[in-house]
Design an enzyme around this catalytic site. Structure first.
Site, short mmCIF file in Angstrom:
data_model
loop_
_atom_site.label_atom_id
_atom_site.label_comp_id
_atom_site.label_asym_id
_atom_site.label_seq_id
_atom_site.Cartn_x
_atom_site.Cartn_y
_atom_site.Cartn_z
N SER A 38 0.86 -1.18 0.00
CA SER A 38 0.00 0.00 0.00
C SER A 38 0.90 1.24 0.00
O SER A 38 1.63 1.48 -0.95
CB SER A 38 -0.94 -0.05 1.21
OG SER A 38 -1.82 1.03 1.20
N ASP B 20 -4.43 -4.69 5.58
CA ASP B 20 -4.90 -5.54 4.48
C ASP B 20 -3.80 -6.57 4.18
O ASP B 20 -2.61 -6.24 4.23
CB ASP B 20 -5.18 -4.68 3.24
CG ASP B 20 -5.90 -5.47 2.14
OD1 ASP B 20 -6.51 -6.51 2.45
OD2 ASP B 20 -5.85 -5.02 0.98
N HIS C 115 -2.62 -0.72 -3.42
CA HIS C 115 -3.77 0.15 -3.15
C HIS C 115 -3.60 1.46 -3.91
O HIS C 115 -2.54 2.06 -3.86
CB HIS C 115 -3.87 0.47 -1.66
CG HIS C 115 -4.22 -0.71 -0.82
ND1 HIS C 115 -4.06 -0.72 0.53
CD2 HIS C 115 -4.75 -1.93 -1.15
CE1 HIS C 115 -4.47 -1.89 1.02
NE2 HIS C 115 -4.87 -2.64 0.01
#
Lengths: 193, 289
Positions: A13, A133, A40
Site C-alpha cells: 500500500s 490488508d 492500493h
C-alpha cells in the site's frame, strides 16, 4: 523442505511503488512462474501503474483483461477499483464487491483466491503499507501450506502492513526490501528444481 | 502463538461441493441460476456471507436458504454485486457522446438496452445524456436486471446525497452540459431523480443466464456484468447480444471486459477500443462458422 512454487502474490500500500520497483527489478524475464500484485490506489487515479512497473523490471508486465490466462514470466497488476482474483482455471477474475479493509483492490481478496487455487505452491509476500490488508490473506496462504514472506518493517516506508502480517504468526521469512526480489527468485528457481 | 489449522486440498474440495449444492438449492427453489458464474468471485462472496452470518458451514447456510426467504434475499444481494455509479468511467460516456451519439442522431428511432442495470445509476446517466443531445424523445430505454429488488430501487431513482456528490464530478468529466443538480431534487439526506427522465424507460426483469433475445436493439450497454460469468455463460450472453443487435448496433462493455477470449470476437469490430465500445459487423460468407 523442498517445495515447488507455481505462483507469487505480492501486496503493498503506502510506499508500494518504490517497493515494487525494487522487488520486481530483481526478477528475471524468464521467471518460470506468474507474479500477481495488488497496490492500493485511488480509483480515479488512472491505470498507469502497469506501464510504470514495466519500465522497472525485465518481466513482462500486464494490465490484464478479465479471463486473461495467467502465465509464467508475467506480472499481473490489479487495476484500481476492482478486486483481482485468481480463478480455478488459472485466469484473472474481477469483482466489484464491496471494498475489503477499505480497499478495492484488496490484498486479502487476491491472497484468498490464489491460496485456494495454488495451495502449497503459492508464495505470498507483504510489503510496505499503512493498514493491515493482507494479514488475513497471508494467514490463509500459510493454512494452505504455501510459503509466506514479509518485508522487514524497519526497511518499510510504512511498517503497519508488514507488522500486521508478522503479528499473525504465519510469516515464514522476513527480509530487507532490497533482498526480497533475489530471495523470491532463489525460492522459485532453487527449490523448484 | 498458536498456528491456525491447515486447510487441505480435501477440505477445499469439500467446500467446492458445498458451494455447488448451495447454488443447486437456490436454482431449484428460487429459479436464480448462479451455476455458471465465475467460481472465484462466487466463492469469495459465499464465504464472505458465511463469515458475516456466524453459521458453522456452507451446508448450514444452504439449509437456511431453503427455509428462510429473507435470508435468501440478503444472499442474493451479495451474489449479484449491485455496485454501480452514475457516469461510472466518465471517459466511456465522453467517448459514447463523441463517437456513438452522432450516428444515433441519424436514426428515426433508437432502442437501447441496459442489461444488468442494478440500481439504475447508469440508465439515468444514459437518459441524461440523451436529453442533452436532443435524442431522448425518439429513444426507448430498456433497463433489465435479474434481481427484482434492485429493479424496484432503480425505478424509484433515489440515491444518497454523498454518492451524488461524487457522481457530479463524474458527470462533469463525462462532458455533461449543465450541472447534475439540474436532474434531481434533494430530499432529506438523499436525492430523487427527475421523474421525467423515466418517461421512456421500461424496467423489466431478465436473467442473462436463462432468458432469450430481447428485441432489435441499436445499443446494448452491459458493463461489469460479464466479469461474474464463466466462459460458457459469457459465450451464451455474447450470442444473445449479437442476436439482439441490429447490424451496426453498438455493444458497450466494462473497461476490463473483452471479446478477446470469446468465440464471438469476429462478429464485432471495435469503435473505441480502449473504452470497450464495439459494433456488430456483417460477416463475409467465408468467415461464418
Amino acid at each position: 523442505m523442498r517445495q515447488r512454487i507455481s505462483a507469487v502474490v505480492i501486496g503493498a500500500s503506502w510506499g508500494g511503488l518504490d517497493a515494487y520497483s525494487r522487488v520486481l527489478g530483481k526478477l528475471p524475464a524468464n521467471l518460470p512462474v506468474p507474479v500477481l500484485v495488488v497496490q492500493h490506489q485511488h480509483p480515479s487515479g488512472g491505470d498507469k501503474l502497469p506501464w510504470i512497473l514495466d519500465t522497472r523490471t525485465a518481466m513482462h508486465v500486464v494490465a490484464p483483461m478479465e479471463k486473461e490466462p495467467i502465465e509464467a514470466g508475467c506480472v499481473y497488476v490489479a487495476p484500481p477499483g476492482y478486486h483481482m482474483l485468481v480463478d480455478v482455471d488459472h485466469t484473472v477474475c474481477y469483482s466489484l464487491a464491496a471494498p475489503v479493509n477499505y480497499s478495492r483492490p484488496s490484498i486479502d481478496e487476491l491472497f484468498f483466491s490464489a491460496g485456494h487455487v495454488y495451495g502449497p505452491g503459492l508464495l505470498g509476500v507483504i510489503l510496505t503499507g499503512a493498514n493491515d490488508d493482507g494479514a488475513a490473506g497471508i494467514t490463509y496462504i500459510k493454512q494452505r501450506g504455501g510459503i509466506t514472506m514479509a518485508q522487514s518493517p524497519v526497511t518499510a516506508e510504512a511498517r503497519t502492513m508488514p507488522e500486521a502480517a508478522i503479528a499473525t504468526g504465519c510469516i515464514d521469512q522476513i527480509h530487507d526490501l532490497d533482498d526480497i526480489g533475489t530471495v523470491i527468485s532463489e525460492l522459485v528457481f532453487g527449490l523448484g528444481a | 502463538m498458536k498456528m491456525p489449522e491447515s486447510v487441505t486440498d480435501e477440505q477445499v474440495s469439500i467446500e467446492d461441493i458445498e458451494i455447488r449444492l448451495l447454488l443447486e438449492a437456490i436454482y431449484q427453489l428460487y429459479g436464480y441460476d448462479f451455476r455458471c458464474y465465475s467460481k472465484a468471485s462466487l466463492r469469495r462472496r459465499v464465504l464472505h456471507r458465511l463469515g458475516m452470518s456466524g453459521m458453522p458451514s456452507i451446508m448450514a447456510m444452504t439449509e437456511r436458504v431453503l427455509r428462510d426467504q429473507q435470508f435468501f434475499v440478503t444472499l442474493l444481494n451479495d451474489l449479484t454485486v449491485n455496485v454501480t455509479e452514475m457516469f461510472r468511467d466518465p471517459e466511456f460516456y465522453r467517448a459514447f457522446r463523441e463517437e456513438v451519439i452522432p450516428v444515433l442522431k441519424t436514426f428515426p428511432f433508437i432502442k437501447i438496452w441496459h442489461a444488468g442495470c442494478a440500481t439504475g445509476e447508469e440508465i439515468y446517466s444514459m437518459a441524461i445524456m440523451l436529453e442533452e443531445e436532443g435524442l431522448y424523445d425518439r429513444a426507448m430505454l430498456y433497463a433489465t436486471d435479474i434481481d427484482k429488488n434492485v429493479l424496484a430501487a432503480a425505478k424509484k431513482g433515489i440515491y444518497s446525497y454523498a454518492a451524488v456528490k461524487q457522481y457530479s464530478e463524474n458527470y462533469r468529466r463525462a462532458g455533461g452540459k449543465t450541472s447534475l443538480a439540474d436532474y434531481y431534487t434533494a430530499k432529506y439526506d438523499g436525492v430523487i431523480m427527475d421523474q421525467r427522465l423515466k418517461r421512456n424507460i421500461v424496467f423489466a426483469d431478465h436473467d442473462l443466464a436463462t432468458d432469450q433475445v430481447f428485441g432489435e436493439m441499436n445499443v446494448i450497454v452491459c458493463r461489469n456484468v460479464l466479469i461474474y460469468f464463466d466462459r460458457d455463460l459469457q459465450q451464451r450472453v455474447f450470442r444473445l447480444f449479437r442476436d439482439s443487435l441490429d447490424m451496426g448496433g453498438y455493444l458497450c462493455l466494462g473497461t476490463k471486459e473483452s471479446l478477446r477470449f470469446s468465440a464471438c470476437e469476429e462478429h464485432f469490430e471495435p469503435v473505441v477500443a480502449d473504452m470497450r465500445i464495439f459494433r456488430k459487423r456483417q460477416l463475409m460468407k467465408r468467415e461464418t462458422r
